[in-house]
Motif scaffolding. Structure first.
Motif, PDB file in Angstrom:
ATOM      1  N   ALA A  23       0.826  -1.211   0.000  1.00 20.97           N
ATOM      2  CA  ALA A  23       0.000   0.000   0.000  1.00 20.97           C
ATOM      3  C   ALA A  23       0.857   1.258   0.000  1.00 20.97           C
ATOM      4  CB  ALA A  23      -0.921  -0.013   1.215  1.00 20.97           C
ATOM      5  N   THR A  24       2.068   1.169   0.538  1.00 21.54           N
ATOM      6  CA  THR A  24       2.947   2.338   0.639  1.00 21.54           C
ATOM      7  C   THR A  24       3.687   2.628  -0.662  1.00 21.54           C
ATOM      8  OG1 THR A  24       3.249   1.820   2.971  1.00 21.54           O
ATOM      9  CG2 THR A  24       4.822   3.326   2.021  1.00 21.54           C
ATOM     10  N   LEU A  25       3.845   1.644  -1.521  1.00 19.37           N
ATOM     11  CA  LEU A  25       4.637   1.833  -2.742  1.00 19.37           C
ATOM     12  C   LEU A  25       4.204   3.019  -3.611  1.00 19.37           C
ATOM     13  CD1 LEU A  25       5.380  -1.792  -3.933  1.00 19.37           C
ATOM     14  CD2 LEU A  25       7.011  -0.078  -3.188  1.00 19.37           C
ATOM     15  N   PRO A  26       2.937   3.216  -3.919  1.00 20.73           N
ATOM     16  CA  PRO A  26       2.593   4.340  -4.800  1.00 20.73           C
ATOM     17  C   PRO A  26       2.513   5.693  -4.090  1.00 20.73           C
ATOM     18  CG  PRO A  26       0.641   3.059  -4.311  1.00 20.73           C
ATOM     19  CD  PRO A  26       1.799   2.319  -3.710  1.00 20.73           C
ATOM     20  N   LEU A  27       2.502   5.716  -2.772  1.00 18.33           N
ATOM     21  CA  LEU A  27       2.332   6.991  -2.055  1.00 18.33           C
ATOM     22  C   LEU A  27       3.414   8.020  -2.361  1.00 18.33           C
ATOM     23  CD1 LEU A  27       0.970   5.821   1.412  1.00 18.33           C
ATOM     24  CD2 LEU A  27      -0.274   6.785  -0.522  1.00 18.33           C
ATOM     25  N   ALA A  33       4.112  13.820  -7.425  1.00 14.49           N
ATOM     26  CA  ALA A  33       3.362  14.425  -8.527  1.00 14.49           C
ATOM     27  C   ALA A  33       2.549  15.619  -8.041  1.00 14.49           C
ATOM     28  CB  ALA A  33       2.459  13.388  -9.169  1.00 14.49           C
ATOM     29  N   ALA A  34       1.954  15.510  -6.851  1.00 15.35           N
ATOM     30  CA  ALA A  34       1.173  16.630  -6.307  1.00 15.35           C
ATOM     31  C   ALA A  34       2.074  17.810  -5.990  1.00 15.35           C
ATOM     32  CB  ALA A  34       0.417  16.180  -5.057  1.00 15.35           C
ATOM     33  N   VAL A  35       3.224  17.550  -5.384  1.00 15.97           N
ATOM     34  CA  VAL A  35       4.162  18.643  -5.064  1.00 15.97           C
ATOM     35  C   VAL A  35       4.666  19.287  -6.349  1.00 15.97           C
ATOM     36  CG1 VAL A  35       6.458  19.131  -4.113  1.00 15.97           C
ATOM     37  CG2 VAL A  35       4.842  17.760  -2.813  1.00 15.97           C
ATOM     38  N   GLY A  36       4.991  18.478  -7.354  1.00 13.73           N
ATOM     39  CA  GLY A  36       5.473  19.025  -8.619  1.00 13.73           C
ATOM     40  C   GLY A  36       4.420  19.851  -9.344  1.00 13.73           C
ATOM     41  N   ALA A  37       3.169  19.443  -9.235  1.00 15.81           N
ATOM     42  CA  ALA A  37       2.101  20.165  -9.928  1.00 15.81           C
ATOM     43  C   ALA A  37       1.692  21.433  -9.193  1.00 15.81           C
ATOM     44  CB  ALA A  37       0.894  19.258 -10.106  1.00 15.81           C
ATOM     45  N   LEU A  38       1.757  21.423  -7.854  1.00 11.06           N
ATOM     46  CA  LEU A  38       1.263  22.559  -7.072  1.00 11.06           C
ATOM     47  C   LEU A  38       2.345  23.541  -6.645  1.00 11.06           C
ATOM     48  CD1 LEU A  38      -1.260  20.588  -4.829  1.00 11.06           C
ATOM     49  CD2 LEU A  38      -1.742  21.925  -6.899  1.00 11.06           C
ATOM     50  N   SER A  39       3.594  23.239  -6.900  1.00 12.65           N
ATOM     51  CA  SER A  39       4.677  24.138  -6.490  1.00 12.65           C
ATOM     52  C   SER A  39       5.432  24.633  -7.724  1.00 12.65           C
ATOM     53  CB  SER A  39       5.631  23.401  -5.542  1.00 12.65           C
ATOM     54  OG  SER A  39       6.382  22.451  -6.254  1.00 12.65           O
ATOM     55  N   PRO A  40       6.266  25.622  -7.533  1.00 12.95           N
ATOM     56  CA  PRO A  40       7.039  26.124  -8.681  1.00 12.95           C
ATOM     57  C   PRO A  40       8.206  25.199  -9.060  1.00 12.95           C
ATOM     58  CG  PRO A  40       7.526  27.427  -6.730  1.00 12.95           C
ATOM     59  CD  PRO A  40       6.423  26.504  -6.364  1.00 12.95           C
ATOM     60  N   SER A  44       9.569  16.975 -13.181  1.00  9.93           N
ATOM     61  CA  SER A  44      10.390  15.792 -13.470  1.00  9.93           C
ATOM     62  C   SER A  44      11.357  15.436 -12.337  1.00  9.93           C
ATOM     63  CB  SER A  44      11.169  15.992 -14.768  1.00  9.93           C
ATOM     64  OG  SER A  44      10.288  16.088 -15.852  1.00  9.93           O
ATOM     65  N   PRO A  45      12.155  16.375 -11.815  1.00  5.82           N
ATOM     66  CA  PRO A  45      13.056  15.995 -10.719  1.00  5.82           C
ATOM     67  C   PRO A  45      12.320  15.606  -9.430  1.00  5.82           C
ATOM     68  CG  PRO A  45      13.746  18.082 -11.666  1.00  5.82           C
ATOM     69  CD  PRO A  45      12.439  17.728 -12.282  1.00  5.82           C
ATOM     70  N   VAL A  46      11.181  16.243  -9.165  1.00 11.18           N
ATOM     71  CA  VAL A  46      10.425  15.938  -7.953  1.00 11.18           C
ATOM     72  C   VAL A  46       9.844  14.533  -8.034  1.00 11.18           C
ATOM     73  CG1 VAL A  46       8.427  16.591  -6.564  1.00 11.18           C
ATOM     74  CG2 VAL A  46       9.929  18.356  -7.470  1.00 11.18           C
ATOM     75  N   VAL A  47       9.253  14.188  -9.167  1.00  8.25           N
ATOM     76  CA  VAL A  47       8.700  12.841  -9.333  1.00  8.25           C
ATOM     77  C   VAL A  47       9.834  11.814  -9.380  1.00  8.25           C
ATOM     78  CG1 VAL A  47       7.390  11.341 -10.892  1.00  8.25           C
ATOM     79  CG2 VAL A  47       6.583  13.647 -10.416  1.00  8.25           C
ATOM     80  N   GLY A  48      10.968  12.170  -9.958  1.00  9.99           N
ATOM     81  CA  GLY A  48      12.118  11.269  -9.975  1.00  9.99           C
ATOM     82  C   GLY A  48      12.634  10.979  -8.576  1.00  9.99           C
ATOM     83  N   ALA A  49      12.726  12.020  -7.745  1.00  3.41           N
ATOM     84  CA  ALA A  49      13.170  11.819  -6.366  1.00  3.41           C
ATOM     85  C   ALA A  49      12.158  10.994  -5.573  1.00  3.41           C
ATOM     86  CB  ALA A  49      13.391  13.173  -5.689  1.00  3.41           C
ATOM     87  N   SER A  50      10.885  11.227  -5.803  1.00  4.59           N
ATOM     88  CA  SER A  50       9.883  10.440  -5.098  1.00  4.59           C
ATOM     89  C   SER A  50       9.885   8.986  -5.590  1.00  4.59           C
ATOM     90  CB  SER A  50       8.497  11.062  -5.257  1.00  4.59           C
ATOM     91  OG  SER A  50       8.097  11.030  -6.613  1.00  4.59           O
ATOM     92  N   GLY A  51      10.266   8.771  -6.842  1.00  8.30           N
ATOM     93  CA  GLY A  51      10.417   7.415  -7.349  1.00  8.30           C
ATOM     94  C   GLY A  51      11.544   6.674  -6.652  1.00  8.30           C
ATOM     95  N   LEU A  52      12.599   7.391  -6.288  1.00  7.98           N
ATOM     96  CA  LEU A  52      13.692   6.778  -5.524  1.00  7.98           C
ATOM     97  C   LEU A  52      13.219   6.364  -4.134  1.00  7.98           C
ATOM     98  CD1 LEU A  52      16.712   9.039  -6.504  1.00  7.98           C
ATOM     99  CD2 LEU A  52      16.220   6.712  -7.265  1.00  7.98           C
ATOM    100  N   VAL A  53      12.361   7.171  -3.530  1.00  8.39           N
ATOM    101  CA  VAL A  53      11.793   6.808  -2.227  1.00  8.39           C
ATOM    102  C   VAL A  53      10.932   5.553  -2.366  1.00  8.39           C
ATOM    103  CG1 VAL A  53      10.259   7.567  -0.369  1.00  8.39           C
ATOM    104  CG2 VAL A  53      11.881   9.177  -1.378  1.00  8.39           C
ATOM    105  N   SER A  54      10.149   5.488  -3.419  1.00  8.66           N
ATOM    106  CA  SER A  54       9.319   4.314  -3.651  1.00  8.66           C
ATOM    107  C   SER A  54      10.187   3.080  -3.913  1.00  8.66           C
ATOM    108  CB  SER A  54       8.385   4.566  -4.838  1.00  8.66           C
ATOM    109  OG  SER A  54       7.505   3.493  -5.011  1.00  8.66           O
ATOM    110  N   ALA A  55      11.287   3.257  -4.617  1.00 14.70           N
ATOM    111  CA  ALA A  55      12.207   2.143  -4.857  1.00 14.70           C
ATOM    112  C   ALA A  55      12.856   1.684  -3.554  1.00 14.70           C
ATOM    113  CB  ALA A  55      13.282   2.549  -5.865  1.00 14.70           C
ATOM    114  N   ALA A  56      13.121   2.607  -2.636  1.00 15.59           N
ATOM    115  CA  ALA A  56      13.677   2.242  -1.332  1.00 15.59           C
ATOM    116  C   ALA A  56      12.667   1.422  -0.527  1.00 15.59           C
ATOM    117  CB  ALA A  56      14.090   3.499  -0.566  1.00 15.59           C
ATOM    118  N   VAL A  57      11.393   1.779  -0.604  1.00 11.46           N
ATOM    119  CA  VAL A  57      10.355   0.997   0.074  1.00 11.46           C
ATOM    120  C   VAL A  57      10.286  -0.406  -0.526  1.00 11.46           C
ATOM    121  CG1 VAL A  57       7.860   0.813   0.463  1.00 11.46           C
ATOM    122  CG2 VAL A  57       9.005   3.008   0.748  1.00 11.46           C
ATOM    123  N   LEU A  58      10.378  -0.517  -1.831  1.00  6.32           N
ATOM    124  CA  LEU A  58      10.371  -1.813  -2.495  1.00  6.32           C
ATOM    125  C   LEU A  58      11.587  -2.645  -2.079  1.00  6.32           C
ATOM    126  CD1 LEU A  58       9.155  -3.758  -4.602  1.00  6.32           C
ATOM    127  CD2 LEU A  58      10.563  -2.596  -6.299  1.00  6.32           C
TER     128      LEU A  58
END
Length: 107
Positions: A23-27, A33-40, A44-58
């Protein structure tokens, strides 16, 4: 732990640590994606960094929180690498990692 309900043949499982990991993998990706869309910040780098966090959970789920298996007797006279493990009235044969052709008893 799996239990059969009295009113059906379905198997009901309690939530485990592995359910929480799945359940935690996609969070992190959703939050990134929300931070990247709602902030300046560029998305791409924000979603990439969050993908690394998801890979660490995996990686945690695969290599740190691995399921434990029943180990058979491996020393002493007459000890074999196999054990008989009864599961719901069905005897199964569990072998160590060196064993070939892992088979379960018929139902």
């Amino acid at each position: 732990m799996r239990t059969r309900t009295s009113h059906s043949d379905s198997i009901v499982s309690e939530a485990t640590r592995y359910d929480a990991i799945l359940a935690t993998l996609p969070l992190p990706l959703v939050v990134g994606a929300a931070v990247g869309a709602l902030s300046p910040l560029p998305i791409s780098p924000v979603v990439g960094a969050s993908g690394l966090v998801s890979a660490a959970v995996l990686a945690y789920g695969l290599f740190v929180a691995t399921p434990k298996s029943a180990a058979g007797p491996t020393s002493g006279p007459g000890a074999s690498a196999e054990t008989d493990a009864p599961i719901d009235g069905v005897t199964t044969r569990v072998r160590d990692d060196a064993g070939r052709n892992r088979r379960r008893g018929s139902v």
